[in-house]
Design a protein around this motif. Structure first.
Motif, PDB file in Angstrom:
ATOM      1  N   LEU A 156     -14.978 -21.128  14.830  1.00 39.15           N
ATOM      2  CA  LEU A 156     -14.451 -19.941  13.581  1.00 39.15           C
ATOM      3  C   LEU A 156     -15.134 -20.894  12.415  1.00 39.15           C
ATOM      4  O   LEU A 156     -15.261 -22.192  12.493  1.00 39.15           O
ATOM      5  CB  LEU A 156     -12.917 -20.079  13.408  1.00 39.15           C
ATOM      6  CG  LEU A 156     -12.372 -19.045  14.402  1.00 39.15           C
ATOM      7  CD1 LEU A 156     -11.943 -19.958  15.497  1.00 39.15           C
ATOM      8  CD2 LEU A 156     -11.002 -18.475  13.678  1.00 39.15           C
ATOM      9  N   GLU A 157     -15.522 -20.217  11.325  1.00 36.15           N
ATOM     10  CA  GLU A 157     -16.017 -20.934  10.087  1.00 36.15           C
ATOM     11  C   GLU A 157     -15.473 -20.230   8.928  1.00 36.15           C
ATOM     12  O   GLU A 157     -14.988 -19.274   8.941  1.00 36.15           O
ATOM     13  CB  GLU A 157     -17.545 -20.682  10.192  1.00 36.15           C
ATOM     14  CG  GLU A 157     -18.643 -21.517  11.072  1.00 36.15           C
ATOM     15  CD  GLU A 157     -19.920 -21.256  11.201  1.00 36.15           C
ATOM     16  OE1 GLU A 157     -20.495 -21.025  10.139  1.00 36.15           O
ATOM     17  OE2 GLU A 157     -20.418 -21.411  12.293  1.00 36.15           O
ATOM     18  N   TYR A 158     -15.302 -21.025   7.772  1.00 35.42           N
ATOM     19  CA  TYR A 158     -14.740 -20.112   6.523  1.00 35.42           C
ATOM     20  C   TYR A 158     -15.571 -20.602   5.270  1.00 35.42           C
ATOM     21  O   TYR A 158     -16.384 -21.390   5.364  1.00 35.42           O
ATOM     22  CB  TYR A 158     -13.385 -20.842   6.468  1.00 35.42           C
ATOM     23  CG  TYR A 158     -13.283 -22.237   5.896  1.00 35.42           C
ATOM     24  CD1 TYR A 158     -13.094 -22.544   4.471  1.00 35.42           C
ATOM     25  CD2 TYR A 158     -13.192 -23.313   6.792  1.00 35.42           C
ATOM     26  CE1 TYR A 158     -13.104 -23.831   4.238  1.00 35.42           C
ATOM     27  CE2 TYR A 158     -13.303 -24.755   6.419  1.00 35.42           C
ATOM     28  CZ  TYR A 158     -13.029 -24.747   4.878  1.00 35.42           C
ATOM     29  OH  TYR A 158     -12.776 -26.120   4.212  1.00 35.42           O
ATOM     30  N   ILE A 159     -15.244 -19.778   4.260  1.00 41.43           N
ATOM     31  CA  ILE A 159     -15.833 -19.893   3.181  1.00 41.43           C
ATOM     32  C   ILE A 159     -14.583 -19.655   2.008  1.00 41.43           C
ATOM     33  O   ILE A 159     -13.599 -19.098   2.166  1.00 41.43           O
ATOM     34  CB  ILE A 159     -16.730 -18.712   2.761  1.00 41.43           C
ATOM     35  CG1 ILE A 159     -16.153 -17.341   2.959  1.00 41.43           C
ATOM     36  CG2 ILE A 159     -18.001 -18.734   3.699  1.00 41.43           C
ATOM     37  CD1 ILE A 159     -17.323 -16.128   2.378  1.00 41.43           C
ATOM     38  N   THR A 160     -14.856 -20.210   0.830  1.00 39.83           N
ATOM     39  CA  THR A 160     -14.167 -19.903  -0.442  1.00 39.83           C
ATOM     40  C   THR A 160     -14.950 -18.457  -0.968  1.00 39.83           C
ATOM     41  O   THR A 160     -16.182 -18.657  -1.581  1.00 39.83           O
ATOM     42  CB  THR A 160     -14.105 -21.024  -1.312  1.00 39.83           C
ATOM     43  OG1 THR A 160     -13.494 -22.071  -0.746  1.00 39.83           O
ATOM     44  CG2 THR A 160     -13.127 -20.359  -2.452  1.00 39.83           C
ATOM     45  N   ILE A 161     -14.263 -17.408  -1.048  1.00 35.21           N
ATOM     46  CA  ILE A 161     -14.984 -16.207  -1.129  1.00 35.21           C
ATOM     47  C   ILE A 161     -15.602 -16.202  -2.770  1.00 35.21           C
ATOM     48  O   ILE A 161     -16.668 -15.549  -2.920  1.00 35.21           O
ATOM     49  CB  ILE A 161     -13.971 -14.888  -1.141  1.00 35.21           C
ATOM     50  CG1 ILE A 161     -13.454 -14.864   0.242  1.00 35.21           C
ATOM     51  CG2 ILE A 161     -14.572 -13.687  -1.581  1.00 35.21           C
ATOM     52  CD1 ILE A 161     -12.375 -13.901   0.595  1.00 35.21           C
ATOM     53  N   ALA A 162     -14.559 -16.822  -3.607  1.00 35.97           N
ATOM     54  CA  ALA A 162     -15.247 -16.698  -5.104  1.00 35.97           C
ATOM     55  C   ALA A 162     -16.472 -17.899  -5.375  1.00 35.97           C
ATOM     56  O   ALA A 162     -16.815 -17.689  -6.355  1.00 35.97           O
ATOM     57  CB  ALA A 162     -14.168 -17.140  -5.812  1.00 35.97           C
ATOM     58  N   THR A 163     -16.871 -18.604  -4.408  1.00 35.85           N
ATOM     59  CA  THR A 163     -17.471 -19.595  -4.681  1.00 35.85           C
ATOM     60  C   THR A 163     -18.853 -19.605  -3.785  1.00 35.85           C
ATOM     61  O   THR A 163     -18.892 -19.571  -2.348  1.00 35.85           O
ATOM     62  CB  THR A 163     -17.003 -20.970  -4.530  1.00 35.85           C
ATOM     63  OG1 THR A 163     -15.965 -21.066  -5.388  1.00 35.85           O
ATOM     64  CG2 THR A 163     -18.006 -21.952  -4.847  1.00 35.85           C
ATOM     65  N   LEU A 164     -20.037 -19.291  -4.206  1.00 43.07           N
ATOM     66  CA  LEU A 164     -21.232 -18.876  -3.165  1.00 43.07           C
ATOM     67  C   LEU A 164     -21.492 -20.191  -2.720  1.00 43.07           C
ATOM     68  O   LEU A 164     -21.477 -21.491  -3.149  1.00 43.07           O
ATOM     69  CB  LEU A 164     -22.526 -18.695  -4.230  1.00 43.07           C
ATOM     70  CG  LEU A 164     -22.359 -17.247  -4.920  1.00 43.07           C
ATOM     71  CD1 LEU A 164     -23.698 -17.007  -5.504  1.00 43.07           C
ATOM     72  CD2 LEU A 164     -21.757 -16.296  -4.071  1.00 43.07           C
ATOM     73  N   GLY A 165     -22.049 -20.339  -1.502  1.00 38.81           N
ATOM     74  CA  GLY A 165     -22.442 -21.460  -0.607  1.00 38.81           C
ATOM     75  C   GLY A 165     -22.237 -21.171   0.675  1.00 38.81           C
ATOM     76  O   GLY A 165     -21.965 -20.072   1.230  1.00 38.81           O
ATOM     77  N   ASN A 166     -22.715 -22.225   1.697  1.00 36.95           N
ATOM     78  CA  ASN A 166     -22.683 -22.212   2.880  1.00 36.95           C
ATOM     79  C   ASN A 166     -21.089 -22.375   3.604  1.00 36.95           C
ATOM     80  O   ASN A 166     -20.467 -22.789   3.120  1.00 36.95           O
ATOM     81  CB  ASN A 166     -23.783 -23.088   3.632  1.00 36.95           C
ATOM     82  CG  ASN A 166     -24.935 -22.974   3.233  1.00 36.95           C
ATOM     83  OD1 ASN A 166     -25.562 -22.001   3.092  1.00 36.95           O
ATOM     84  ND2 ASN A 166     -25.807 -24.003   3.205  1.00 36.95           N
ATOM     85  N   SER A 167     -21.139 -22.115   4.816  1.00 31.68           N
ATOM     86  CA  SER A 167     -19.919 -21.828   5.557  1.00 31.68           C
ATOM     87  C   SER A 167     -19.400 -23.218   5.976  1.00 31.68           C
ATOM     88  O   SER A 167     -20.438 -24.266   6.357  1.00 31.68           O
ATOM     89  CB  SER A 167     -19.946 -20.934   6.739  1.00 31.68           C
ATOM     90  OG  SER A 167     -20.806 -21.213   7.673  1.00 31.68           O
ATOM     91  N   THR A 168     -18.233 -23.542   6.235  1.00 36.24           N
ATOM     92  CA  THR A 168     -17.718 -24.931   6.898  1.00 36.24           C
ATOM     93  C   THR A 168     -17.020 -24.625   8.081  1.00 36.24           C
ATOM     94  O   THR A 168     -16.571 -23.486   8.242  1.00 36.24           O
ATOM     95  CB  THR A 168     -16.787 -25.636   5.756  1.00 36.24           C
ATOM     96  OG1 THR A 168     -17.542 -25.536   4.565  1.00 36.24           O
ATOM     97  CG2 THR A 168     -16.302 -26.886   6.385  1.00 36.24           C
ATOM     98  N   ASP A 169     -16.962 -25.610   9.062  1.00 30.61           N
ATOM     99  CA  ASP A 169     -16.276 -25.337  10.315  1.00 30.61           C
ATOM    100  C   ASP A 169     -14.928 -25.306  10.179  1.00 30.61           C
ATOM    101  O   ASP A 169     -14.216 -26.003   9.213  1.00 30.61           O
ATOM    102  CB  ASP A 169     -16.544 -26.618  11.292  1.00 30.61           C
ATOM    103  CG  ASP A 169     -15.867 -26.428  12.690  1.00 30.61           C
ATOM    104  OD1 ASP A 169     -16.262 -25.832  13.172  1.00 30.61           O
ATOM    105  OD2 ASP A 169     -14.999 -27.358  12.579  1.00 30.61           O
ATOM    106  N   PHE A 170     -14.168 -24.496  10.723  1.00 31.85           N
ATOM    107  CA  PHE A 170     -12.719 -24.056  10.566  1.00 31.85           C
ATOM    108  C   PHE A 170     -12.045 -24.568  11.938  1.00 31.85           C
ATOM    109  O   PHE A 170     -10.908 -25.202  11.639  1.00 31.85           O
ATOM    110  CB  PHE A 170     -12.382 -22.881  10.412  1.00 31.85           C
ATOM    111  CG  PHE A 170     -11.147 -22.445  10.139  1.00 31.85           C
ATOM    112  CD1 PHE A 170     -10.482 -22.125   8.997  1.00 31.85           C
ATOM    113  CD2 PHE A 170     -10.053 -22.264  11.266  1.00 31.85           C
ATOM    114  CE1 PHE A 170      -9.167 -21.852   8.757  1.00 31.85           C
ATOM    115  CE2 PHE A 170      -8.632 -21.744  10.948  1.00 31.85           C
ATOM    116  CZ  PHE A 170      -8.317 -21.801   9.641  1.00 31.85           C
ATOM    117  N   GLY A 171     -12.522 -24.251  13.013  1.00 35.82           N
ATOM    118  CA  GLY A 171     -11.867 -24.692  14.194  1.00 35.82           C
ATOM    119  C   GLY A 171     -12.489 -24.011  15.547  1.00 35.82           C
ATOM    120  O   GLY A 171     -13.492 -23.319  15.471  1.00 35.82           O
TER     121      GLY A 171
END
Length: 331
Positions: A156-171
């Motif tokens: 799983l990966e996640y983003i902060t919806i309001a902030t453009l950018g690449n995803s980060t590992d979630f778990g």
């Protein structure tokens, strides 16, 4: 002096807003500050001396994007008004079944390693958001008003919806190499349900959205299923349609804040796979598109907090399956 609020919208839960009397609402705020009821989206406007309760925000909008065939199409519905979808614009590229997440303003779609976004209450083509770590397809997604989480079969990966950018590992999920499950969430907990490993599964995992971590066992669906999708209110999640050797109409539900096995909810209007095509509001869930030997333009809807069969909502502008769904309803 306490904090002075700006024009930034402050989301409060409806019980807190309804409990606030005119003499207990904050008065150390700037003129034109706004509070928003998360369930009704009614806006409360401060005119400099009084909170006014009669300003209503635009109706909640649901977005269907991508899918098989004409898979760069974006279209929208007004969730509380039955009718056919309307053209919104186009995705940057063809995208199928990767998943979609949204807050009250922005919808983000994923396919392959590319994310792109729209502003939900406007129309137009999508814009680049960033890239993911892995390639996404045959996945699922869930979000709250801050964070979007995308599920791939092994991670799983996640983003902060309001902030453009690449995803980060979630778990990691509880079971790896599991394709085409359903995803849905409350404001705090995300659910991944069903999917296919070497066989169809009935597994339900849960995740705390604010805390990146591996999945935890939640319980089991009423049957094994893949190529399915989900919708949710703040309290209840409903999974509908799919395939397990035959096309399915069955829906089942869970209470998101607890753990345990799912319970039968009712049936869709048409048996079909529904991969990633769910969206909703506080109490209405919509299932768009699908496939049952041929692609479909069907949109069904349910009342999430009342069990029963789905009803016809209208049609997509084009037939397609593996469409991605999201809305500007936030929990």
């Amino acid at each position: 002096m306490g904090k002075v609020y700006s024009m930034t919208i402050k989301y409060l839960d409806s019980k807190r807003i309804s409990a606030l009397s005119s003499d207990t609402k904050p008065t150390n705020v700037e003129t034109n500050s706004i509070l928003v009821d998360k369930d009704t989206y009614k806006r409360y406007w401060y005119d400099g001396s009084t909170w006014n309760w009669d300003y209503v925000a635009p109706p909640l909008r649901g977005i269907f994007a991508g899918g098989t065939g004409t898979s760069n199409v974006i279209e929208y519905i007004t969730i509380e008004t039955l009718g056919n979808a309307t053209d919104f614009g186009d995705l940057l590229a063809t995208q199928t079944g990767g998943g979609a997440v949204a807050d009250a303003t922005r919808g983000v779609f994923i396919g392959g390693s590319q994310m792109n976004y729209i502003t939900i209450q406007t129309t137009g083509n999508s814009v680049d958001f960033g890239d993911t770590i892995s390639n996404f397809g045959n996945g699922a997604s869930f979000s709250n008003d801050t964070r979007g989480v995308f599920y791939n079969s092994a991670s799983l990966e996640y983003i902060t919806i309001a902030t453009l950018g690449n995803s980060t590992d979630f778990g990691d999920p509880t079971v790896s190499s599991r394709a085409d499950p359903a995803g849905f969430a409350s404001s705090t907990r995300g659910i991944i349900a069903g999917g296919e490993t070497s066989v169809d599964t009935n597994i339900i995992d849960y995740y705390t959205i604010a805390t990146p971590s591996n999945g935890t066992d939640f319980g089991d669906l009423t049957g094994t299923v893949r190529q399915t999708t989900g919708v949710a209110s703040e309290t209840r999640g409903v999974r509908g349609g799919g395939y397990n050797g035959s096309y399915l109409t069955v829906m089942d539900y869970v209470t998101i804040a607890t753990t345990g096995n799912a319970t039968n909810f009712g049936n869709l209007t048409v048996a079909r796979v529904t991969t990633t095509g769910g969206l909703g509001s506080a109490n209405r869930g919509c299932f768009g598109g699908g496939h049952n030997g041929g692609d479909l333009n069907t949109i069904d809807y349910i009342t999430i907090d009342t069990t029963g069969n789905a009803s016809d909502f209208g049609d997509l502008t084009v037939v397609r399956s593996r469409v991605m769904g999201c809305s500007d309803y936030v929990k």
